[in-house]
Write an enzyme that holds these catalytic residues in place. Structure first.
Site, PDB file in Angstrom:
ATOM      1  N   ASP A 104       0.836  -1.206   0.000  1.00 15.51           N
ATOM      2  CA  ASP A 104       0.000   0.000   0.000  1.00 15.51           C
ATOM      3  C   ASP A 104       0.871   1.257   0.000  1.00 15.51           C
ATOM      4  O   ASP A 104       0.585   2.224  -0.698  1.00 15.51           O
ATOM      5  CB  ASP A 104      -0.932  -0.020   1.219  1.00 15.51           C
ATOM      6  N   HIS A 119      -4.979  -3.084   6.656  1.00 16.91           N
ATOM      7  CA  HIS A 119      -4.785  -3.352   5.230  1.00 16.91           C
ATOM      8  C   HIS A 119      -6.155  -3.694   4.644  1.00 16.91           C
ATOM      9  O   HIS A 119      -6.534  -4.862   4.521  1.00 16.91           O
ATOM     10  CB  HIS A 119      -3.791  -4.501   5.020  1.00 16.91           C
TER      11      HIS A 119
END
Ligand code: NAX
Length: 336
Positions: free
Chosen positions: A165, A193
Site C-alpha cells: 500500500d 490493510h
C-alpha cells in the site's frame, strides 16, 4: 573482504502458500539473495496444504533449476511441525480467499482457525527469535491471532504487510507530481490493510518539499488519491483478471529487508502491535511508521504531527480492526 558463502549460516525461511501466485513471485527473489543479501545463504521451508503439494513440487523443481548459489536446502511439506522447525523467519502468505456468499465474519473465522494452528506451530517449533510476517488476508487480524497463539514468542516479532500500500501510494504521488518515485518519502499508510487504510499525504515529502506544497489539489488528494490507494488491489484484479502477485512479493522483500536494515532517515509502513502510540487502541496489529536502529531493533517513529483529517481516518480504520478482533476472537474463543 567479503565473507565466503560457506562461512555464513543459512537463514531458514518458512513460506506458507508457497505454490500460490505470490509464492511463485517471492521464492525466487528470496533464493537469489534479494531479501537477505547477496552473501547470505538461505534455506526454504515451503508449506502448502495437501491439494497444493503437486504444484509445490513443480515450484521446487524450478528453484532447483535456477541453481541459486545461496540456496542451501528446500523443504516441501504440509506438516506445520516440519515446516516451522527452527525457522528464523515465517512468511505467512497462504490464506483461504473470500468466496461468493461468504460474509466477512465467516472469512475471519475460517482463516482465524488456520492462523491459530500456524501460531501454535511457530511457538512450538520455530526459533524463539523467529520473526513472522503475515501477508494472507485479513492480514492484520490473522497476525494478531497468530501472535496470541504463540505466547512464547515476543509480540514485537509479529508483523503484517502494508508495504504494498505504501509503495502504491508513493507511486501515485510521483505520477501526479511528475517526479521519479524515489523522490517520494515519509509516506506512512496507517491502520488496517483494507480500503479503510489511510495513506498520510500530509506528512509525505516530494524531494525536500511537503507533498501538499507540490500537489496543491486538495480535492484530488482526498477524493481520488486516498480511495484509489485503498482500492488498488481491486483495480489490479479488474485489469489483470488476477490479484497482485509480483508487486505483493516485491513488498514482502521490501518489508523484510527494511526490518533488518538500519533506517538512516525516513521510515516505512508496517503493521505492528500497538502500545497506544498516536492514540491507536493498544493490543491490535495496526500499520504505523517504523524505523530500525543500528542493532536491528524497530520502533514506532515518534513526533509525527497528524492533521485532524488524518486522525479521523486512522481512528475509523482502527475501529474496523477492533470490530474484526471482536468477530474473530468471539468465534475462536480467544481472549483479548
Ligand atoms: P493464491 O490463492 O494464488 O495462493 C494461496 C496459496 O495458499 C494456495 O497455493 C493455497 O493452496 C495455499 N494455502 C491456503 N491455505 C493454506 C494453509 N492453511 N497453509 C498453507 N498454504 C495454504 O493467493 P495469492 O495471490 O498468493 O495471495 C495470498 C494471500 O495474500 C491472499 O490472502 C491475498 O488476499 C493476500 N494478499 C495480501 C496483500 C497484502 O498487502 N497484505 C496483497 C496481495 C494479496 O492480496
Amino acid at each position: 573482504m567479503a565473507t565466503s558463502l560457506s562461512k555464513k549460516t543459512a537463514i531458514r525461511v518458512a513460506v506458507t502458500g508457497a505454490a500460490g501466485n505470490i509464492g511463485y513471485a517471492l521464492l525466487f527473489r528470496i533464493a537469489s539473495g534479494q531479501m537477505f543479501g547477496s552473501d547470505q545463504p538461505v534455506a526454504l521451508n515451503l508449506i502448502e496444504i495437501e491439494p497444493g503439494m503437486d504444484a509445490l513440487k513443480g515450484v521446487a523443481m524450478e528453484l532447483d533449476d535456477c541453481a541459486f548459489p545461496l540456496l542451501t536446502e528446500i523443504v516441501q511439506t504440509s506438516d506445520l511441525a516440519v515446516g516451522f522447525k527452527d525457522v528464523d523467519w515465517a512468511l505467512l502468505v497462504g490464506s483461504v480467499p473470500r468466496k461468493k456468499g461468504m460474509e466477512r465474519a465467516d472469512l475471519l473465522g475460517i482463516n482465524g482457525k488456520v492462523f491459530v494452528g500456524q501460531g501454535k506451530a511457530i511457538n512450538d517449533h520455530a526459533k524463539k527469535s523467529v520473526r513472522v510476517v503475515v501477508v494472507g488476508n485479513p492480514c492484520n487480524t490473522n497476525c494478531l491471532i497468530a501472535m496470541k497463539s504463540a505466547p512464547d514468542i515476543p509480540d514485537n516479532q509479529f508483523f503484517a504487510m502494508t508495504r504494498l500500500d505504501e509503495n502504491r501510494a508513493k507511486s501515485q504521488l510521483a505520477l501526479k507530481a511528475g517526479v521519479p518515485v524515489k523522490d517520494v518519502s515519509e509516506l506512512c499508510v496507517w491502520g488496517n490493510h483494507s480500503p479503510s487504510m489511510f495513506p498520510d499525504f500530509f506528512n509525505a515529502k516530494i524531494g525536500r518539499q511537503k507533498a501538499t506544497d507540490v500537489i496543491t489539489d486538495d480535492k484530488w488528494l482526498k477524493e481520488t488519491f486516498v480511495p484509489d490507494v485503498g482500492t488498488r488491489g481491486a483495480a489490479i484484479i479488474a485489469a489483470r483478471g488476477a490479484s497482485s502477485a509480483a508487486s505483493a512479493a516485491n513488498a514482502v522483500v521490501d518489508t523484510v529487508r527494511d526490518l533488518i536494515t538500519p533506517s538512516f532517515g525516513g521510515y516505512h509502513s508496517v503493521c505492528v502491535i500497538s502500545n497506544g502510540e498516536y492514540g491507536t487502541p493498544a493490543g491490535i496489529i495496526t500499520s504505523m511508521p517504523i524505523k530500525v536502529d543500528a542493532v536491528g531493533n524497530w520502533r514506532v517513529v515518534e513526533g509525527i504531527k497528524l492533521s485532524e483529517y488524518a486522525k479521523e481516518k486512522i481512528a475509523a480504520s482502527n475501529q474496523e480492526l477492533l470490530d474484526e478482533r471482536e468477530m474473530a476472537f468471539g468465534q475462536l474463543g480467544l481472549s483479548i
